[in-house]
Design a protein around this motif. Structure first.
Motif, PDB file in Angstrom:
ATOM      1  N   ALA A  32       0.830  -1.204   0.000  1.00  0.00           N
ATOM      2  CA  ALA A  32       0.000   0.000   0.000  1.00  0.00           C
ATOM      3  C   ALA A  32       0.865   1.255   0.000  1.00  0.00           C
ATOM      4  O   ALA A  32       0.601   2.210  -0.742  1.00  0.00           O
ATOM      5  CB  ALA A  32      -0.932  -0.001   1.213  1.00  0.00           C
ATOM      6  N   ASP A  37      -3.613  -0.565  -4.147  1.00  0.00           N
ATOM      7  CA  ASP A  37      -4.807  -0.834  -3.355  1.00  0.00           C
ATOM      8  C   ASP A  37      -4.766  -2.309  -2.969  1.00  0.00           C
ATOM      9  O   ASP A  37      -4.178  -3.134  -3.683  1.00  0.00           O
ATOM     10  CB  ASP A  37      -6.067  -0.523  -4.157  1.00  0.00           C
ATOM     11  CG  ASP A  37      -6.171   0.955  -4.511  1.00  0.00           C
ATOM     12  OD1 ASP A  37      -5.791   1.799  -3.675  1.00  0.00           O
ATOM     13  OD2 ASP A  37      -6.620   1.259  -5.636  1.00  0.00           O
ATOM     14  N   ASN A  49      -9.870  -5.714   9.565  1.00  0.00           N
ATOM     15  CA  ASN A  49     -10.429  -4.369   9.620  1.00  0.00           C
ATOM     16  C   ASN A  49      -9.430  -3.374  10.212  1.00  0.00           C
ATOM     17  O   ASN A  49      -9.361  -2.213   9.785  1.00  0.00           O
ATOM     18  CB  ASN A  49     -11.723  -4.372  10.440  1.00  0.00           C
ATOM     19  CG  ASN A  49     -12.864  -5.054   9.702  1.00  0.00           C
ATOM     20  OD1 ASN A  49     -12.866  -5.138   8.476  1.00  0.00           O
ATOM     21  ND2 ASN A  49     -13.850  -5.544  10.440  1.00  0.00           N
ATOM     22  N   ALA A  52      -6.929  -2.657   7.471  1.00  0.00           N
ATOM     23  CA  ALA A  52      -7.570  -1.827   6.447  1.00  0.00           C
ATOM     24  C   ALA A  52      -7.612  -0.366   6.873  1.00  0.00           C
ATOM     25  O   ALA A  52      -7.416   0.543   6.056  1.00  0.00           O
ATOM     26  CB  ALA A  52      -8.980  -2.343   6.171  1.00  0.00           C
ATOM     27  N   LYS A  53      -7.869  -0.128   8.150  1.00  0.00           N
ATOM     28  CA  LYS A  53      -7.899   1.239   8.668  1.00  0.00           C
ATOM     29  C   LYS A  53      -6.534   1.902   8.496  1.00  0.00           C
ATOM     30  O   LYS A  53      -6.451   3.084   8.117  1.00  0.00           O
ATOM     31  CB  LYS A  53      -8.301   1.224  10.145  1.00  0.00           C
ATOM     32  CG  LYS A  53      -8.465   2.601  10.755  1.00  0.00           C
ATOM     33  CD  LYS A  53      -8.956   2.501  12.197  1.00  0.00           C
ATOM     34  CE  LYS A  53      -9.114   3.893  12.814  1.00  0.00           C
ATOM     35  NZ  LYS A  53      -9.595   3.795  14.229  1.00  0.00           N
ATOM     36  N   ARG A  56      -6.072   2.710   4.699  1.00  0.00           N
ATOM     37  CA  ARG A  56      -6.872   3.868   4.272  1.00  0.00           C
ATOM     38  C   ARG A  56      -6.290   5.172   4.800  1.00  0.00           C
ATOM     39  O   ARG A  56      -6.400   6.221   4.155  1.00  0.00           O
ATOM     40  CB  ARG A  56      -8.313   3.678   4.733  1.00  0.00           C
ATOM     41  CG  ARG A  56      -9.027   2.546   3.987  1.00  0.00           C
ATOM     42  CD  ARG A  56     -10.352   2.191   4.627  1.00  0.00           C
ATOM     43  NE  ARG A  56     -10.915   0.991   3.997  1.00  0.00           N
ATOM     44  CZ  ARG A  56     -11.611   0.071   4.648  1.00  0.00           C
ATOM     45  NH1 ARG A  56     -11.830   0.200   5.956  1.00  0.00           N
ATOM     46  NH2 ARG A  56     -12.089  -0.988   4.009  1.00  0.00           N
ATOM     47  N   GLY A  59      -4.010   6.707   2.422  1.00  0.00           N
ATOM     48  CA  GLY A  59      -4.610   7.148   1.160  1.00  0.00           C
ATOM     49  C   GLY A  59      -4.857   6.081   0.125  1.00  0.00           C
ATOM     50  O   GLY A  59      -5.183   6.390  -1.022  1.00  0.00           O
ATOM     51  N   ARG A  60      -4.752   4.813   0.512  1.00  0.00           N
ATOM     52  CA  ARG A  60      -5.012   3.741  -0.430  1.00  0.00           C
ATOM     53  C   ARG A  60      -6.342   3.069  -0.092  1.00  0.00           C
ATOM     54  O   ARG A  60      -6.815   3.104   1.048  1.00  0.00           O
ATOM     55  CB  ARG A  60      -3.903   2.678  -0.407  1.00  0.00           C
ATOM     56  CG  ARG A  60      -2.512   3.195  -0.645  1.00  0.00           C
ATOM     57  CD  ARG A  60      -2.386   4.105  -1.844  1.00  0.00           C
ATOM     58  NE  ARG A  60      -3.031   3.563  -3.048  1.00  0.00           N
ATOM     59  CZ  ARG A  60      -3.200   4.256  -4.159  1.00  0.00           C
ATOM     60  NH1 ARG A  60      -2.808   5.523  -4.220  1.00  0.00           N
ATOM     61  NH2 ARG A  60      -3.776   3.710  -5.211  1.00  0.00           N
ATOM     62  N   ARG A  61      -6.944   2.417  -1.095  1.00  0.00           N
ATOM     63  CA  ARG A  61      -8.180   1.686  -0.872  1.00  0.00           C
ATOM     64  C   ARG A  61      -7.877   0.305  -0.291  1.00  0.00           C
ATOM     65  O   ARG A  61      -6.843  -0.290  -0.612  1.00  0.00           O
ATOM     66  CB  ARG A  61      -8.963   1.541  -2.164  1.00  0.00           C
ATOM     67  CG  ARG A  61      -9.491   2.854  -2.742  1.00  0.00           C
ATOM     68  CD  ARG A  61     -10.320   2.595  -3.992  1.00  0.00           C
ATOM     69  NE  ARG A  61      -9.505   2.008  -5.058  1.00  0.00           N
ATOM     70  CZ  ARG A  61     -10.009   1.405  -6.145  1.00  0.00           C
ATOM     71  NH1 ARG A  61     -11.324   1.297  -6.288  1.00  0.00           N
ATOM     72  NH2 ARG A  61      -9.209   0.925  -7.072  1.00  0.00           N
ATOM     73  N   ALA A  62      -8.791  -0.193   0.530  1.00  0.00           N
ATOM     74  CA  ALA A  62      -8.628  -1.534   1.096  1.00  0.00           C
ATOM     75  C   ALA A  62      -9.991  -2.162   1.306  1.00  0.00           C
ATOM     76  O   ALA A  62     -10.945  -1.484   1.707  1.00  0.00           O
ATOM     77  CB  ALA A  62      -7.877  -1.474   2.419  1.00  0.00           C
TER      78      ALA A  62
END
Length: 256
Positions: A32, A37, A49, A52-53, A56, A59-62
């Motif tokens: 990332a 992404d 989760n 993923a936080k 994000r 600045g990347r999608r997850a």
């Protein structure tokens, strides 16, 4: 393209299995940070989760997908969700693995059930992951498998694990031939890294225990590996910097 630009993963979409903690988490964050992404896969959604936080936040999608990597249908679902929600699938990291119950075993004292569990987790999952990834990588891509230093040579009281990881190296070599020239397939083989799983399997309960084991192992660079050491190797293998590298296993093990 500058040499540093060759290590960027801008516009790439990566799947990382076993991404909830330890080396998998570090790999997910590493790709990332390099620009990709990421679809995060593991059995425990709460762990995913949390990762993923973090992704994000840079600045990347997850996305997170609770996944049993020993189930082909679950892996296919993971790949399809990645394509549907992130737009493509260009990098697949088969990182999930280890000792199914955290217990090293002698080959001659391993039950058939325990043998099958080890092979399913460390080898069958890697094969299935590659099959699924190749099915969805329409414009090429990179597959990186997590091997182990234990794949090299004989193993005392860790035979099933070592055999499964040696087989991952063979699988990687063959897949690199079958999937060339559009998909590169490589492996990264960590040496000893004191993750939670490592401490559990080695019976380490304190920093003193860990230091004694380090001296017993005899690593030339005189330290354990860090999770980020493996992440850096995976970023390299996934990036344009490794565009002429396939069928290789990179040992990241401190010289041991």
């Amino acid at each position: 393209m500058s040499i540093l630009d060759k290590f960027k993963l801008d516009g790439e979409v990566a799947v990382v299995t076993g991404a909830g903690k330890g080396i998998g988490r570090a790999i997910a964050l590493g790709v990332a940070e390099a620009g990709a992404d990421v679809a995060l896969a593991a059995r425990t959604l709460s762990d995913l989760n949390a990762v993923a936080k973090e992704i994000r936040a840079i600045g990347r999608r997850a996305i997170t997908v609770a996944t049993d990597v020993t189930d082909m249908a679950a892996l296919d679902h993971l790949a399809q969700r990645t394509v549907d929600e992130l737009g493509s699938l260009t990098i697949w990291v088969s990182n999930a693995g280890g000792l199914p119950d955290g217990t090293p075993r002698y080959l001659t004292r391993t039950s058939e059930k325990d043998w099958d569990a080890q092979i399913d987790l460390n080898l069958k999952s890697v094969w299935m992951g590659a099959v699924v990834a190749a099915r969805h990588m329409k414009d090429g891509g990179a597959i990186i498998n997590t091997s182990s230093r234990a794949a090299f040579g004989g193993q005392v009281k860790n035979g099933p694990y070592g055999a499964s990881k040696a087989a991952v190296n063979s699988l990687t070599s063959t897949l690199s031939l079958e999937l060339a020239p559009n998909i590169r397939v490589n492996a990264v083989a960590p040496g000893p890294i004191p993750t939670e799983n490592f401490d559990e399997s080695m019976g380490i309960k304190s920093g003193e225990d860990r230091e004694k084991l380090l001296q017993h192992i005899g690593i030339p660079l005189n330290r354990y590996g860090r999770e980020e050491d493996i992440a850096a190797a995976v970023v390299y293998m996934a990036s344009p910097a490794a565009s002429w590298v396939t069928g290789q296993c990179l040992y990241v093990s401190g010289g041991r």
